[in-house]
Design a protein around this motif. Sequence first.
Motif, PDB file in Angstrom:
ATOM      1  N   LYS A 184      -7.771 -13.499 -22.255  1.00 23.69           N
ATOM      2  CA  LYS A 184      -7.983 -14.679 -21.422  1.00 23.69           C
ATOM      3  C   LYS A 184      -8.593 -13.780 -20.046  1.00 23.69           C
ATOM      4  O   LYS A 184      -7.950 -13.099 -19.525  1.00 23.69           O
ATOM      5  CB  LYS A 184      -6.805 -15.175 -21.098  1.00 23.69           C
ATOM      6  CG  LYS A 184      -7.011 -16.305 -19.923  1.00 23.69           C
ATOM      7  CD  LYS A 184      -5.724 -17.204 -19.850  1.00 23.69           C
ATOM      8  CE  LYS A 184      -4.849 -16.932 -18.453  1.00 23.69           C
ATOM      9  NZ  LYS A 184      -3.973 -17.742 -18.012  1.00 23.69           N
ATOM     10  N   HIS A 200      -4.802 -21.769  -7.695  1.00 22.11           N
ATOM     11  CA  HIS A 200      -6.034 -21.029  -7.448  1.00 22.11           C
ATOM     12  C   HIS A 200      -7.346 -21.748  -6.813  1.00 22.11           C
ATOM     13  O   HIS A 200      -8.310 -20.966  -6.520  1.00 22.11           O
ATOM     14  CB  HIS A 200      -6.594 -20.752  -9.014  1.00 22.11           C
ATOM     15  CG  HIS A 200      -5.934 -19.773 -10.056  1.00 22.11           C
ATOM     16  ND1 HIS A 200      -6.027 -19.398 -11.294  1.00 22.11           N
ATOM     17  CD2 HIS A 200      -4.663 -19.024  -9.523  1.00 22.11           C
ATOM     18  CE1 HIS A 200      -5.059 -18.578 -11.689  1.00 22.11           C
ATOM     19  NE2 HIS A 200      -4.177 -18.325 -10.600  1.00 22.11           N
ATOM     20  N   ALA A 258      -1.624 -14.705  -8.206  1.00 25.19           N
ATOM     21  CA  ALA A 258      -1.437 -15.697  -7.346  1.00 25.19           C
ATOM     22  C   ALA A 258      -0.274 -16.726  -7.849  1.00 25.19           C
ATOM     23  O   ALA A 258       0.777 -16.970  -7.061  1.00 25.19           O
ATOM     24  CB  ALA A 258      -2.488 -16.567  -6.973  1.00 25.19           C
ATOM     25  N   GLU A 305      -5.601 -24.478 -15.199  1.00 24.79           N
ATOM     26  CA  GLU A 305      -6.564 -23.951 -15.924  1.00 24.79           C
ATOM     27  C   GLU A 305      -6.912 -24.629 -17.127  1.00 24.79           C
ATOM     28  O   GLU A 305      -6.050 -25.036 -17.886  1.00 24.79           O
ATOM     29  CB  GLU A 305      -6.315 -22.502 -16.478  1.00 24.79           C
ATOM     30  CG  GLU A 305      -6.252 -21.420 -15.280  1.00 24.79           C
ATOM     31  CD  GLU A 305      -5.730 -19.924 -15.842  1.00 24.79           C
ATOM     32  OE1 GLU A 305      -6.093 -19.466 -16.958  1.00 24.79           O
ATOM     33  OE2 GLU A 305      -5.009 -19.510 -14.943  1.00 24.79           O
ATOM     34  N   GLU A 311     -10.792 -17.578 -10.166  1.00 23.07           N
ATOM     35  CA  GLU A 311     -11.491 -17.027 -11.137  1.00 23.07           C
ATOM     36  C   GLU A 311     -12.710 -17.298 -11.709  1.00 23.07           C
ATOM     37  O   GLU A 311     -13.308 -16.970 -12.801  1.00 23.07           O
ATOM     38  CB  GLU A 311     -10.570 -17.181 -12.400  1.00 23.07           C
ATOM     39  CG  GLU A 311      -8.994 -16.616 -12.187  1.00 23.07           C
ATOM     40  CD  GLU A 311      -7.927 -17.088 -13.097  1.00 23.07           C
ATOM     41  OE1 GLU A 311      -8.322 -17.818 -14.169  1.00 23.07           O
ATOM     42  OE2 GLU A 311      -6.986 -16.560 -13.305  1.00 23.07           O
ATOM     43  N   ARG A 369      -5.614 -11.270 -14.172  1.00 29.80           N
ATOM     44  CA  ARG A 369      -4.851 -11.772 -13.247  1.00 29.80           C
ATOM     45  C   ARG A 369      -6.009 -12.513 -12.218  1.00 29.80           C
ATOM     46  O   ARG A 369      -7.264 -12.291 -12.482  1.00 29.80           O
ATOM     47  CB  ARG A 369      -4.196 -10.878 -12.306  1.00 29.80           C
ATOM     48  CG  ARG A 369      -3.233 -10.023 -12.705  1.00 29.80           C
ATOM     49  CD  ARG A 369      -2.175 -10.841 -13.732  1.00 29.80           C
ATOM     50  NE  ARG A 369      -1.492 -11.927 -13.025  1.00 29.80           N
ATOM     51  CZ  ARG A 369      -0.109 -11.918 -12.580  1.00 29.80           C
ATOM     52  NH1 ARG A 369       0.677 -10.818 -13.069  1.00 29.80           N
ATOM     53  NH2 ARG A 369       0.399 -12.866 -11.990  1.00 29.80           N
ATOM     54  N   SER A 370      -5.603 -13.553 -11.556  1.00 34.53           N
ATOM     55  CA  SER A 370      -6.486 -14.305 -10.497  1.00 34.53           C
ATOM     56  C   SER A 370      -7.186 -13.340  -9.666  1.00 34.53           C
ATOM     57  O   SER A 370      -8.264 -13.560  -9.303  1.00 34.53           O
ATOM     58  CB  SER A 370      -5.741 -15.394  -9.864  1.00 34.53           C
ATOM     59  OG  SER A 370      -4.488 -15.115  -9.141  1.00 34.53           O
TER      60      SER A 370
HETATM   61  O1  LIG Z   1      -1.194 -17.766 -14.403  1.00 36.01           O
HETATM   62  C1  LIG Z   1      -2.132 -16.953 -14.999  1.00 36.01           C
HETATM   63  O2  LIG Z   1      -2.159 -16.815 -16.250  1.00 36.01           O
HETATM   64  C2  LIG Z   1      -3.037 -16.075 -14.209  1.00 36.01           C
HETATM   65  C3  LIG Z   1      -4.370 -15.695 -14.933  1.00 36.01           C
HETATM   66  O3  LIG Z   1      -5.336 -16.713 -15.013  1.00 36.01           O
HETATM   67  O4  LIG Z   1      -2.805 -16.419 -12.797  1.00 36.01           O
HETATM   68  P1  LIG Z   1      -2.429 -15.471 -11.819  1.00 36.01           P
HETATM   69  O5  LIG Z   1      -3.106 -14.095 -12.024  1.00 36.01           O
HETATM   70  O6  LIG Z   1      -2.560 -16.286 -10.399  1.00 36.01           O
HETATM   71  O7  LIG Z   1      -0.933 -15.513 -12.270  1.00 36.01           O
END
Ligand SMILES: O=C(O)[C@@H](CO)OP(=O)(O)O
Length: 401
Positions: free
Chosen positions: A378, A146, A41, A155, A196, A356-357
């Motif tokens: 992670k 998120h 995202a 986060e 998440e 990923r989210s």
């Molecule tokens: O930014 C991040 O590190 C990820 C996973 O936590 O988020 P996204 O997949 O939305 O990029």
Amino acid sequence: MTQISSVSLRRVLDSRGNPTVEADVLTESGGFGRAAAPSGASTGEYEAIELPANEAIANAREHAVPRLVDTVYAGDQRAVDGALRAADGTDNFSEIGANSAVAISMAAAKAGADVLGAPLYQHLGGAFRGDNFPIPLGNVIGGGEHAKDATDIQEFLAAPVGAPSVEEAVFANAKVHGEAGNILDERGIGAGKGDEGAWAPPISDAEAFEIMEEATSRVSEAVGFEIRFGLDVAATEMYDEDSDSYVYSDEEKSTDEQIEYMVDLVEEYDLAYVEDPLDENDYEAFAEITELVGDRTMICGDDLFVTNVSRLEEGIETGAGNSILIKPNQIGSLSDTFDAIELAVRNEYKTIISHRSGETEDTTIAHLAVATDADYIKTGTVAGERTAKLNELIRIAEDAV
Ligand SMILES: O=C(O)[C@@H](CO)OP(=O)(O)O
Ligand SMILES: [Mg+2]
């Protein structure tokens, strides 16, 4: 024989309820591998291109599948990924879609492992891989892209750095998540959950820091080992180019103020980890913060490096960051992912393999983390698509002894 005999692609649901690409790879001798692409995202500007699932599937069927079937060996990952690159013809998988590419790449690796009768981590890591296990970073409280009306920082992650085993680390993170829920209750704050599975309460970042400090110290005392915490600031999402500032709910910060704020947070909370504290285009500011606090915390590039060797090379040259987030779908193939990890390790950057989210039940990243001796992984704390990876790590640890 591991020659690929068929590749099938379909749309499946991801954890946000969006369609994503799943691939099945079969080999002549009956080897089978299945994998699905995750989806971000807060994606970085320089990531490989995710196409709408339908389009990615149609294009990969037309261009990539014929180059793989009856031609390439599933166990020869470089050949699989080379065929994907050749079929695509661009440098960012914008033709067949990084979602189709990464699903096929990972499914082929699993089919190659299946033929050997080896677990995926063994196939990818080889007989002489190390025997370290990654420390799981677990998202406990979050907001940003998120979750709406929650924290500005994307986060707040538990980091059980003193855990004696991966299993204890996984359970400790879940406990921190539970304890943060208790503290929110005690404070009379109702909270839903973000993409998440982290709590997404309507609180300030300052209050989230208090809760994380309290939750990690309560759990640390109970389990008897050190648990620190860290952040994914996802600062690119906050950065406004026109005003050249970082936009928080209640104020704006210049780049210098953002650096100062991050340095203060590292010092005040002894943060173990700070991901994307600055905009993805600002190598210079990344280098500055690394110079200031890189000796006592990880300054990690996610949107900055996007698992891309040339972007990491620039980071190494400029001294930007001391660790890299690794997401196979940011670059589109396992071979490119391994190249980024190798370059990072050679230059003493810590590696953090990441979900990923938007996720599925796919567990490839757990195997990738063990195969490459990654320092961290992670991948959340709770929610089925997150626990799929964490539980797989526990199984791998049991299998590998
Ligand atoms: O930014 C991040 O590190 C990820 C996973 O936590 O988020 P996204 O997949 O939305 O990029
Ligand atoms: Mg990130």
